[in-house]
Write a protein that holds these residues in place. Structure first.
Motif, PDB file in Angstrom:
ATOM      1  N   GLY A  11      29.624  24.584  82.263  1.00  0.00           N
ATOM      2  CA  GLY A  11      30.889  25.191  82.681  1.00  0.00           C
ATOM      3  C   GLY A  11      30.908  26.657  82.292  1.00  0.00           C
ATOM      4  N   ASP A  12      31.886  27.047  81.493  1.00  0.00           N
ATOM      5  CA  ASP A  12      31.994  28.439  81.040  1.00  0.00           C
ATOM      6  C   ASP A  12      31.258  28.705  79.734  1.00  0.00           C
ATOM      7  OD1 ASP A  12      33.547  29.158  83.214  1.00  0.00           O
ATOM      8  OD2 ASP A  12      35.435  28.726  82.185  1.00  0.00           O
ATOM      9  N   LEU A  13      30.742  27.647  79.109  1.00  0.00           N
ATOM     10  CA  LEU A  13      30.074  27.796  77.813  1.00  0.00           C
ATOM     11  C   LEU A  13      28.633  28.256  78.004  1.00  0.00           C
ATOM     12  CD1 LEU A  13      30.218  27.420  74.715  1.00  0.00           C
ATOM     13  CD2 LEU A  13      29.397  25.082  75.096  1.00  0.00           C
ATOM     14  N   ASN A  14      28.270  29.340  77.342  1.00  0.00           N
ATOM     15  CA  ASN A  14      26.892  29.831  77.365  1.00  0.00           C
ATOM     16  C   ASN A  14      26.042  29.004  76.410  1.00  0.00           C
ATOM     17  OD1 ASN A  14      27.297  32.049  79.158  1.00  0.00           O
ATOM     18  ND2 ASN A  14      28.296  33.128  77.493  1.00  0.00           N
ATOM     19  N   LEU A  15      24.920  28.522  76.916  1.00  0.00           N
ATOM     20  CA  LEU A  15      23.972  27.754  76.122  1.00  0.00           C
ATOM     21  C   LEU A  15      22.668  28.538  76.039  1.00  0.00           C
ATOM     22  CD1 LEU A  15      24.699  24.313  77.796  1.00  0.00           C
ATOM     23  CD2 LEU A  15      25.547  25.097  75.584  1.00  0.00           C
ATOM     24  N   HIS A  16      22.008  28.460  74.898  1.00  0.00           N
ATOM     25  CA  HIS A  16      20.771  29.201  74.668  1.00  0.00           C
ATOM     26  C   HIS A  16      19.712  28.214  74.193  1.00  0.00           C
ATOM     27  CE1 HIS A  16      22.795  33.156  74.848  1.00  0.00           C
ATOM     28  NE2 HIS A  16      23.818  32.451  74.405  1.00  0.00           N
ATOM     29  N   GLY A  66      26.386  25.454  71.905  1.00  0.00           N
ATOM     30  CA  GLY A  66      26.729  26.673  72.624  1.00  0.00           C
ATOM     31  C   GLY A  66      26.349  27.915  71.845  1.00  0.00           C
ATOM     32  N   ASP A  67      26.036  28.956  72.583  1.00  0.00           N
ATOM     33  CA  ASP A  67      25.660  30.264  72.025  1.00  0.00           C
ATOM     34  C   ASP A  67      24.489  30.192  71.059  1.00  0.00           C
ATOM     35  OD1 ASP A  67      27.532  31.774  73.494  1.00  0.00           O
ATOM     36  OD2 ASP A  67      29.119  31.209  72.091  1.00  0.00           O
ATOM     37  N   GLY A  68      23.664  29.134  71.175  1.00  0.00           N
ATOM     38  CA  GLY A  68      22.484  29.023  70.318  1.00  0.00           C
ATOM     39  C   GLY A  68      22.809  28.822  68.853  1.00  0.00           C
ATOM     40  N   PHE A  69      23.965  28.255  68.564  1.00  0.00           N
ATOM     41  CA  PHE A  69      24.399  28.070  67.180  1.00  0.00           C
ATOM     42  C   PHE A  69      23.379  27.251  66.382  1.00  0.00           C
ATOM     43  CE2 PHE A  69      26.460  25.396  63.985  1.00  0.00           C
ATOM     44  CZ  PHE A  69      27.036  26.360  63.182  1.00  0.00           C
ATOM     45  N   ARG A  92      27.229  14.130  77.310  1.00  0.00           N
ATOM     46  CA  ARG A  92      26.517  13.845  78.566  1.00  0.00           C
ATOM     47  C   ARG A  92      26.412  15.083  79.441  1.00  0.00           C
ATOM     48  NH1 ARG A  92      29.211   8.881  78.077  1.00  0.00           N
ATOM     49  NH2 ARG A  92      30.923   9.568  79.416  1.00  0.00           N
ATOM     50  N   ARG A  93      27.477  15.885  79.479  1.00  0.00           N
ATOM     51  CA  ARG A  93      27.455  17.114  80.267  1.00  0.00           C
ATOM     52  C   ARG A  93      26.415  18.094  79.745  1.00  0.00           C
ATOM     53  NH1 ARG A  93      33.001  18.504  79.935  1.00  0.00           N
ATOM     54  NH2 ARG A  93      32.324  20.233  78.648  1.00  0.00           N
ATOM     55  N   ARG A  94      26.306  18.208  78.415  1.00  0.00           N
ATOM     56  CA  ARG A  94      25.323  19.133  77.817  1.00  0.00           C
ATOM     57  C   ARG A  94      23.902  18.664  78.116  1.00  0.00           C
ATOM     58  NH1 ARG A  94      28.670  21.382  73.546  1.00  0.00           N
ATOM     59  NH2 ARG A  94      30.430  22.062  74.820  1.00  0.00           N
ATOM     60  N   VAL A  95      23.672  17.366  78.039  1.00  0.00           N
ATOM     61  CA  VAL A  95      22.344  16.828  78.366  1.00  0.00           C
ATOM     62  C   VAL A  95      22.050  17.060  79.839  1.00  0.00           C
ATOM     63  CG1 VAL A  95      20.925  14.752  78.499  1.00  0.00           C
ATOM     64  CG2 VAL A  95      22.371  15.132  76.497  1.00  0.00           C
ATOM     65  N   ARG A  96      23.023  16.817  80.701  1.00  0.00           N
ATOM     66  CA  ARG A  96      22.841  17.027  82.141  1.00  0.00           C
ATOM     67  C   ARG A  96      22.532  18.491  82.440  1.00  0.00           C
ATOM     68  NH1 ARG A  96      21.122  14.004  85.882  1.00  0.00           N
ATOM     69  NH2 ARG A  96      19.843  15.795  86.265  1.00  0.00           N
TER      70      ARG A  96
END
Length: 120
Positions: A11-16, A66-69, A92-96
């Motif tokens: 969604g709007d969350l940046n993942l690293h 999120g944000d590579g924490f 589940r959304r993060r894994v997807r």
């Protein structure tokens, strides 16, 4: 072996995350998403991704928070992990999101994907 940081979104969350692959191999390889332990994208995840490369896979360390924490200690990691695990829909959304990202990589055979996890 090449290891790169990789940005993607939930969604709007940046993942690293990070991706590891053998840049000398041509053709597509199976991909494995690594869901980390409570610490997040810590050195342990990179080590696992590099081991997978040596076995012929593309390894992708997913960002659960999120944000590579990265947690500074186990107590902080448990706090973040427990908060995340309270909502299985988010997990589940993060894994997807991680599966979708690894599937989009040119080195990866998107019909041969897997997920492995530690702790969470």
């Amino acid at each position: 072996m090449k290891v790169e940081n990789l940005k993607y979104k939930d969604g709007d969350l940046n993942l690293h995350g990070l991706v590891a692959y053998d840049e000398t191999v041509t053709g597509k390889r199976p991909g494995v998403v690594i869901m980390p332990d409570a610490f997040g994208i810590a050195p342990f995840v990179r080590e696992r991704a590099e081991r997978l490369v040596k076995l012929g896979y593309v390894g992708f360390g997913a960002d659960p928070y999120g944000d590579g924490f990265v947690a500074k200690d186990l107590q902080e990691g448990i706090k973040y992990a427990m908060a995340l695990l309270e909502d299985p829909v988010v997990v589940r959304r993060r894994v997807r999101a991680a599966l979708d990202k690894i599937a989009s990589l040119p080195q990866v055979d998107s019909s041969r994907l897997s997920v492995m996890g530690y702790c969470m």
